[in-house]
Write an enzyme that holds these catalytic residues in place. Sequence first.
Site, PDB file in Angstrom:
ATOM      1  N   GLU A  29       0.835  -1.194   0.000  1.00 24.24           N
ATOM      2  CA  GLU A  29       0.000   0.000   0.000  1.00 24.24           C
ATOM      3  C   GLU A  29       0.879   1.256   0.000  1.00 24.24           C
ATOM      4  O   GLU A  29       1.710   1.431   0.893  1.00 24.24           O
ATOM      5  CB  GLU A  29      -0.922  -0.007   1.214  1.00 24.24           C
ATOM      6  CG  GLU A  29      -1.885  -1.186   1.234  1.00 24.24           C
ATOM      7  CD  GLU A  29      -2.555  -1.360   2.583  1.00 24.24           C
ATOM      8  OE1 GLU A  29      -2.512  -0.408   3.392  1.00 24.24           O
ATOM      9  OE2 GLU A  29      -3.109  -2.441   2.832  1.00 24.24           O
ATOM     10  N   GLU A  60      -4.560  -6.774   2.912  1.00 27.60           N
ATOM     11  CA  GLU A  60      -3.315  -7.420   3.311  1.00 27.60           C
ATOM     12  C   GLU A  60      -3.266  -8.893   2.909  1.00 27.60           C
ATOM     13  O   GLU A  60      -2.211  -9.414   2.535  1.00 27.60           O
ATOM     14  CB  GLU A  60      -3.103  -7.269   4.823  1.00 27.60           C
ATOM     15  CG  GLU A  60      -2.633  -5.895   5.276  1.00 27.60           C
ATOM     16  CD  GLU A  60      -3.727  -4.829   5.245  1.00 27.60           C
ATOM     17  OE1 GLU A  60      -4.919  -5.192   5.033  1.00 27.60           O
ATOM     18  OE2 GLU A  60      -3.402  -3.643   5.434  1.00 27.60           O
ATOM     19  N   PHE A  83       1.656  -1.938   9.147  1.00 26.85           N
ATOM     20  CA  PHE A  83       1.867  -2.142  10.575  1.00 26.85           C
ATOM     21  C   PHE A  83       1.845  -3.636  10.876  1.00 26.85           C
ATOM     22  O   PHE A  83       1.065  -4.385  10.290  1.00 26.85           O
ATOM     23  CB  PHE A  83       0.788  -1.440  11.404  1.00 26.85           C
ATOM     24  CG  PHE A  83       0.900   0.051  11.439  1.00 26.85           C
ATOM     25  CD1 PHE A  83       1.744   0.678  12.338  1.00 26.85           C
ATOM     26  CD2 PHE A  83       0.158   0.829  10.569  1.00 26.85           C
ATOM     27  CE1 PHE A  83       1.844   2.063  12.374  1.00 26.85           C
ATOM     28  CE2 PHE A  83       0.249   2.212  10.591  1.00 26.85           C
ATOM     29  CZ  PHE A  83       1.106   2.833  11.496  1.00 26.85           C
ATOM     30  N   ASP A  85       0.586  -5.043  13.286  1.00 30.03           N
ATOM     31  CA  ASP A  85      -0.744  -5.407  13.786  1.00 30.03           C
ATOM     32  C   ASP A  85      -1.627  -5.966  12.675  1.00 30.03           C
ATOM     33  O   ASP A  85      -2.536  -6.757  12.931  1.00 30.03           O
ATOM     34  CB  ASP A  85      -1.430  -4.179  14.391  1.00 30.03           C
ATOM     35  CG  ASP A  85      -0.513  -3.361  15.270  1.00 30.03           C
ATOM     36  OD1 ASP A  85       0.482  -2.825  14.736  1.00 30.03           O
ATOM     37  OD2 ASP A  85      -0.781  -3.235  16.470  1.00 30.03           O
ATOM     38  N   PHE A  86      -1.369  -5.537  11.425  1.00 26.32           N
ATOM     39  CA  PHE A  86      -2.195  -5.955  10.298  1.00 26.32           C
ATOM     40  C   PHE A  86      -1.850  -7.369   9.823  1.00 26.32           C
ATOM     41  O   PHE A  86      -2.524  -7.899   8.926  1.00 26.32           O
ATOM     42  CB  PHE A  86      -2.052  -4.982   9.127  1.00 26.32           C
ATOM     43  CG  PHE A  86      -2.451  -3.563   9.451  1.00 26.32           C
ATOM     44  CD1 PHE A  86      -3.171  -3.254  10.597  1.00 26.32           C
ATOM     45  CD2 PHE A  86      -2.082  -2.524   8.610  1.00 26.32           C
ATOM     46  CE1 PHE A  86      -3.527  -1.956  10.900  1.00 26.32           C
ATOM     47  CE2 PHE A  86      -2.431  -1.216   8.906  1.00 26.32           C
ATOM     48  CZ  PHE A  86      -3.162  -0.918  10.048  1.00 26.32           C
ATOM     49  N   HIS A 129      -2.298  -0.497  16.354  1.00 25.68           N
ATOM     50  CA  HIS A 129      -1.131   0.017  15.648  1.00 25.68           C
ATOM     51  C   HIS A 129       0.155   0.002  16.474  1.00 25.68           C
ATOM     52  O   HIS A 129       1.224   0.269  15.931  1.00 25.68           O
ATOM     53  CB  HIS A 129      -1.367   1.452  15.172  1.00 25.68           C
ATOM     54  CG  HIS A 129      -2.437   1.596  14.148  1.00 25.68           C
ATOM     55  ND1 HIS A 129      -3.768   1.648  14.480  1.00 25.68           N
ATOM     56  CD2 HIS A 129      -2.376   1.681  12.797  1.00 25.68           C
ATOM     57  CE1 HIS A 129      -4.498   1.778  13.375  1.00 25.68           C
ATOM     58  NE2 HIS A 129      -3.681   1.793  12.348  1.00 25.68           N
TER      59      HIS A 129
END
Length: 325
Positions: A29, A60, A83, A85-86, A129
């Site tokens: 992205e 993702e 991130f 977290d993703f 995040h």
Amino acid sequence: MPSKTFCWAIIDAMHEEMARDEKVFLIGEDVAAAGGAFGASRGLLDAFGPTRVRDTPISEEIIVGMGVGAAMTGRRPIVEIMFIDFLGLCLDQIANQAAKTHYIYNGLFKMPLVIRTSTAVEMGIGPHHSQAWESLVAHIPGLKVVMPSTPRDAKGLLKSAIRDDNPVVFIEHIAMHRNKEEIEDDSDLLIPIGKADIKRSGTDVTVVASGLMVARALAAAEVLAKDGVSVEVLDPRTISPLDFDTIAESVSRTNRCLVVSSSHKNFGFGSEVAAEIGERCFFDLDQPVRRLSPPFTPAPFGRQFDEFLNPDTDDIVAALRDLMA
């Protein structure tokens, strides 16, 4: 030697490897026209064009899935997930596809895939995040997990990751992006994955510190040096495979160990290191291994709250003094 920031070390590593091998490409992205969400792919679109530096939809799972398929057909994709977290959104592609392909096909396919991702621990941007997930991905067999703490290590390890035939999760801390270090102008600067680095030699106690905590451990060592305490600071650089031999050798000399990390104590990086030291170095220890980590709670909104939860230099100094006492 030129001085480079952590961010530019990442850019240089990708630029050099893309110039060296036309099979290397970057997707994610905002990696193309915008030059990366954090500026870590600036100039690559102009240098290599939209075929090899490509923006993707905000999905993702699809991004990593594209990387897996490309790697199976002989390409060397660098996939950026904004991130860490993703990674939960694409965990099936990472854990059940990328990490398992070489195994389940009995070596028929290689998986030269790099997943570049960022952690924002202590930046106060909330529970989606600001997490430290290195222990989560390190628990998956078939993955290598790299987390450098200096610009030079970032460049050398990323180049090694891109050349590796196995999937590598490469974790960058956003707060380190402006850190500077002199780096030799060498396109063959390669740092082996799975080899720890002793950032400071010492004789009285070993601090095993990862990522953001390495600089704080070094600062704590400076404070304790004034008290006559010699602290050895060891940076694993690679979370998996973890260089237990270098850790054990250090602890067997100093006879004490503190493990400092941004990952939770429960089932985390520090727990793994402490357990391994307990098995290998039990009779060398003068004190039980100590762990210094944030509490087992979600990352909060607000930088001051996030910083409060994570160990700082004063916390490390206090823990070391207690350990030495």
